[in-house]
Design an enzyme around this catalytic site. Sequence first.
Site, mmCIF file in Angstrom:
data_model
loop_
_atom_site.group_PDB
_atom_site.id
_atom_site.type_symbol
_atom_site.label_atom_id
_atom_site.label_comp_id
_atom_site.label_asym_id
_atom_site.label_seq_id
_atom_site.Cartn_x
_atom_site.Cartn_y
_atom_site.Cartn_z
ATOM 1 N N GLU A 231 -9.147 0.611 2.517
ATOM 2 C CA GLU A 231 -9.032 1.707 1.583
ATOM 3 C C GLU A 231 -9.556 2.944 2.286
ATOM 4 O O GLU A 231 -10.645 2.916 2.848
ATOM 5 C CB GLU A 231 -9.863 1.433 0.321
ATOM 6 C CG GLU A 231 -9.489 2.294 -0.876
ATOM 7 C CD GLU A 231 -9.773 3.766 -0.657
ATOM 8 O OE1 GLU A 231 -8.966 4.615 -1.066
ATOM 9 O OE2 GLU A 231 -10.809 4.075 -0.036
ATOM 10 N N CYS B 190 -12.915 5.185 -6.110
ATOM 11 C CA CYS B 190 -12.145 4.128 -5.465
ATOM 12 C C CYS B 190 -11.319 3.341 -6.459
ATOM 13 O O CYS B 190 -11.827 2.891 -7.474
ATOM 14 C CB CYS B 190 -13.066 3.170 -4.717
ATOM 15 S SG CYS B 190 -12.099 1.952 -3.803
ATOM 16 N N CYS C 77 -11.875 -0.937 -5.270
ATOM 17 C CA CYS C 77 -13.029 -1.492 -5.980
ATOM 18 C C CYS C 77 -13.219 -0.697 -7.265
ATOM 19 O O CYS C 77 -14.281 -0.147 -7.526
ATOM 20 C CB CYS C 77 -14.284 -1.497 -5.129
ATOM 21 S SG CYS C 77 -14.550 -0.029 -4.144
ATOM 22 N N HIS D 19 -17.957 1.921 -9.633
ATOM 23 C CA HIS D 19 -18.650 3.205 -9.805
ATOM 24 C C HIS D 19 -18.873 3.512 -11.278
ATOM 25 O O HIS D 19 -19.873 4.132 -11.646
ATOM 26 C CB HIS D 19 -17.867 4.326 -9.121
ATOM 27 C CG HIS D 19 -17.893 4.223 -7.637
ATOM 28 N ND1 HIS D 19 -18.970 4.644 -6.892
ATOM 29 C CD2 HIS D 19 -17.017 3.711 -6.756
ATOM 30 C CE1 HIS D 19 -18.736 4.410 -5.613
ATOM 31 N NE2 HIS D 19 -17.558 3.834 -5.503
ATOM 32 N N ARG E 209 -18.155 -4.502 -1.776
ATOM 33 C CA ARG E 209 -18.451 -4.157 -0.387
ATOM 34 C C ARG E 209 -19.933 -3.926 -0.114
ATOM 35 O O ARG E 209 -20.302 -3.622 1.017
ATOM 36 C CB ARG E 209 -17.631 -2.935 0.013
ATOM 37 C CG ARG E 209 -16.166 -3.275 0.139
ATOM 38 C CD ARG E 209 -15.253 -2.084 -0.030
ATOM 39 N NE ARG E 209 -13.875 -2.516 -0.027
ATOM 40 C CZ ARG E 209 -13.239 -3.031 -1.092
ATOM 41 N NH1 ARG E 209 -13.873 -3.150 -2.247
ATOM 42 N NH2 ARG E 209 -11.983 -3.422 -1.008
ATOM 43 N N SER F 187 -19.831 1.580 1.880
ATOM 44 C CA SER F 187 -19.233 1.910 3.173
ATOM 45 C C SER F 187 -19.914 3.096 3.837
ATOM 46 O O SER F 187 -19.710 3.339 5.021
ATOM 47 C CB SER F 187 -17.724 2.147 3.018
ATOM 48 O OG SER F 187 -17.100 0.921 2.649
ATOM 49 N N CYS G 250 -14.033 0.685 2.864
ATOM 50 C CA CYS G 250 -13.581 1.395 1.668
ATOM 51 C C CYS G 250 -14.067 2.820 1.813
ATOM 52 O O CYS G 250 -15.166 3.161 1.407
ATOM 53 C CB CYS G 250 -14.162 0.731 0.431
ATOM 54 S SG CYS G 250 -13.373 1.273 -1.072
ATOM 55 N N CYS H 219 -14.578 5.938 -1.066
ATOM 56 C CA CYS H 219 -15.893 5.908 -1.710
ATOM 57 C C CYS H 219 -16.946 6.551 -0.831
ATOM 58 O O CYS H 219 -17.858 7.216 -1.299
ATOM 59 C CB CYS H 219 -16.374 4.477 -1.910
ATOM 60 S SG CYS H 219 -15.539 3.536 -3.128
#
Lengths: 571, 379
Positions: free
Chosen positions: A13, A60, A63, A67, A483, A506, A550, A553
Amino acid sequence: MSRIVVDPITRIEGHLRIEAVVENGRITDAYSSGTMIRGFEKILKGRDPRDAWAFTERACGVCTTVHALASVRAVEDALGIVVPKNAELIRNLMFCAQYVQDHVIHFYHLHALDWVDVVSALSANPDETSRLAQSLSAWPKTSPAYFTAIQQRVKAFVDSGQLGIFANAYWGHPAYKLPPEVNLLGVAHYLEALAWQKELIKIHTVFGGKNPHPNYLVGGAPCSINTDEVNAINTERLALVARLISEAIDFVEQVYIPDLLAVASFYTDWAAVGGGLSNYLAYGDLPTRSYNDPASFKFPRGAILGRNLSEVHEVNGRDAEEIKEYIAHSWYSYSGGDDVGLHPFDGETEFNFTGPRPPFEQLDVDGKYSWLKTPRWREHPMEVGPLARLLVGYASGSTEIQEVVNDALGRLGVPVTALFSTLGRTAARGLETRLVVHWMKEFYDELIANVKIGNTKTFAAELWDPSTWPADAQGVGLSEAPRGALAHWIKIKDRQIDNYQLVVPSTWNASPRDAKGQRSSYEEALLGTPVADPEQPLEILRTIHSFDPCIACAVHLYDPDGRLVHKLRFC
Amino acid sequence: MKTMPLSYWQAMQARGYSRREFLEFCSYAAAVAGLGSGAFSRVVEAFETKPRPPVLWLHFQECTCCSESFIRSSHPVVADIVLDLISLDYTETLQAAAGHQAEKCLHDTMEKYPGQYILLVEGSVPVKDDGVYCMIGGRTALQIVEEAAAGAAAVIAWGSCASNGCIQGASPNPTGATPIHKLIGPPVINVPGCPPIADVMTGVITHLVVLGHAPELDSQGRPKSFYSRRVHDTCYRRAYYDAGLFVEAWDDESARKGFCLYKMGCRGPVTYNACSVTRWNGNLSYPIQSGHGCIGCSEANFWDNGPFYQHLASFPGFGIESTADTIGTIIGVGAVAGVAAHAVSTNLRKRKLIREHIDESVRGPSGTGVSNPKGGEPR
């Protein structure tokens, strides 16, 4: 010595660029760069805190939900809201569904092609694949005819001359080690997983109305439970969730885990590659009593330093000395100088792009080279993600986690130190999926038990109205995204967002070096990675994908005063 | 050397599908494209004879929710289309190749199929500071999209990011996030939503591929087949609105009965989308059905249209007679006694409108673009 640039890193992502230095067939240095930003935190300033989940959820879409969960927790923490037990359970169910779906997609659709050679599947004997599949699990779709049909599909695809998403890949690369029969099995399950994932995720649609980006609510869950009403969560909706969970358990136990172990058994040499950092951080998640009771979490909270599994350090998101973000190599500037670190409550960021003007060939890695900031825990670079979660859980004495990990290590015949690797990271993701899919059933059973005794409350109404709030408040919402460790920090002033910060998984893993020159997870994990052919850096993809990047994010901007260093120009 | 792509029917034959399965797929494709049963033979013919078009899918400032939504497409054969039956030559999310090999996929298709490929764009393009806020392969998003759009047969802007800038375009739009239609020449097919509904995405592609031209668009570039009705007008809770029965607080008795969410801030009355008809994830539910109001995620500037939980003060008329072109995204956020006034104003005129509207929904209107029972081309 040669410099390899991989940009874009695909099957992730977001937008990630890796530059690696290769000497004598091994990587001797590496640089990770996030190359896109949007500016979430600046956009959040002045908004209603109850809306923040919807904004941050859009960090994101892979995922999705993670958030939103961290955000409602941050606001609830700031305002002292305790959500009803049913809301906690519904959030847990959505959390678990996200993990299982996301991890399966990662394994089959983002990561598998690093290990599975699609073209090689053409030369497989479908009878052998059938025998192999039947020896691995009780999954029903294992007949020779089934695998013959899959093989014919692949053959027709290759013969068409239009390879689509499989074009220009590294097929035939010497690092591919699976026999053709296993490759055919992998291709078959690539397609099955694609069809299945859209079913499981309907759990989000039941409780949140849609996926991606289902709805959340500060103070509880937006859906009401009413077994006497067609317009609410009733027995029909709950029965659907039960079926989806049951099917998920079957898929994970009969397809994902057997595939993971079968593939891993051919790549045990990757248990010695890609170890990277030796520090691991997990905020923990899946409360069995309450979010405010971390001791009840299925995934424990803590930090491990130097791979010392005999000691787990406490982690506190509010402690100004623990988590700090640095920008020495990031395209921002701090008012107090670029070498200091700032706790998220007091963070500041201004754009300061100093990179080469595009189009360019290479980044200036001696200076700033990424839109990601560099977070540190007590000055240490930390790896976050499934491996960190399992290690913290293992070291904290979670028997459930220890059993699943020990079982897999035993079946592969490798020691616990094998987990500190590219293969270990990929295995950890599968093993925690196995835990989570069964936990999902536990949470479901508990929800049903509550409904059975008439407890259907899903929302705490007391502090919904902003007139009940204090003038100033601040809070932190900690979570574990698929993640890794995820946290949101919020400052509320006059019932509006005064300051909002996200430090996401990430960012921990993909960030550039800090002011001391310490590498973060990706850069460190690439050191020593073999590269058979610099023109086809398959090995780089293996290690980077083992983290499940990802990047949308990970990149954010935050400017509390609305200052921008650059004079902005429109082209 | 240019390769002649296989037709859909050839490709499906090669994959072991039966003629019956092929016809079932055609029937489904016709349905999701909003075509009546009369169009069936044309759909079959199109799939039998048309070559698979190459498709490029670009990612810029986005969160990949559009790609994720796309793979939730509810019909398995449609999922096979997106992987196999169109030739998806470039998509950073799924393609096997990386780095310069991936870039080669992009350039090969642009060179081999000029004027023939379909360009799908997910994400907005930042134009501030020479575009350094989104760079891929050392080039800016702006450089990439301008080059790719030049040879495209059609351009689809996936989602609100590409259609209207979405969240990064919300005030103060720090990176100069810009929707695609403002950067390249028309026509761009805008398919807004955060994300768009999976079956709407596949429906738009199916329309484009089967009929060989863009679906009929409204003044904002949206396919009328999916964006000409407000969520409110087709909402299954509409009757509660008309009866003045509203949720007053989360999880109250009215919420447990599924009354109208207007007072909780629902944006259904000002949002043009197919959610309440097509619904999400295999026709399972949509936000209102699961208890939360619509946040209006397919409308331009929806992030800046006031706090989500503050209810709309009023909106013009009862809406059935209004269209997207005349109302747009007008929204009021002040506290007005409009709801109480509305509750007592249910009158014969509106009942008549509602009745007509329900009939319309069932039958499909003529000439509105929602569906086309005659099976001819929309235009």
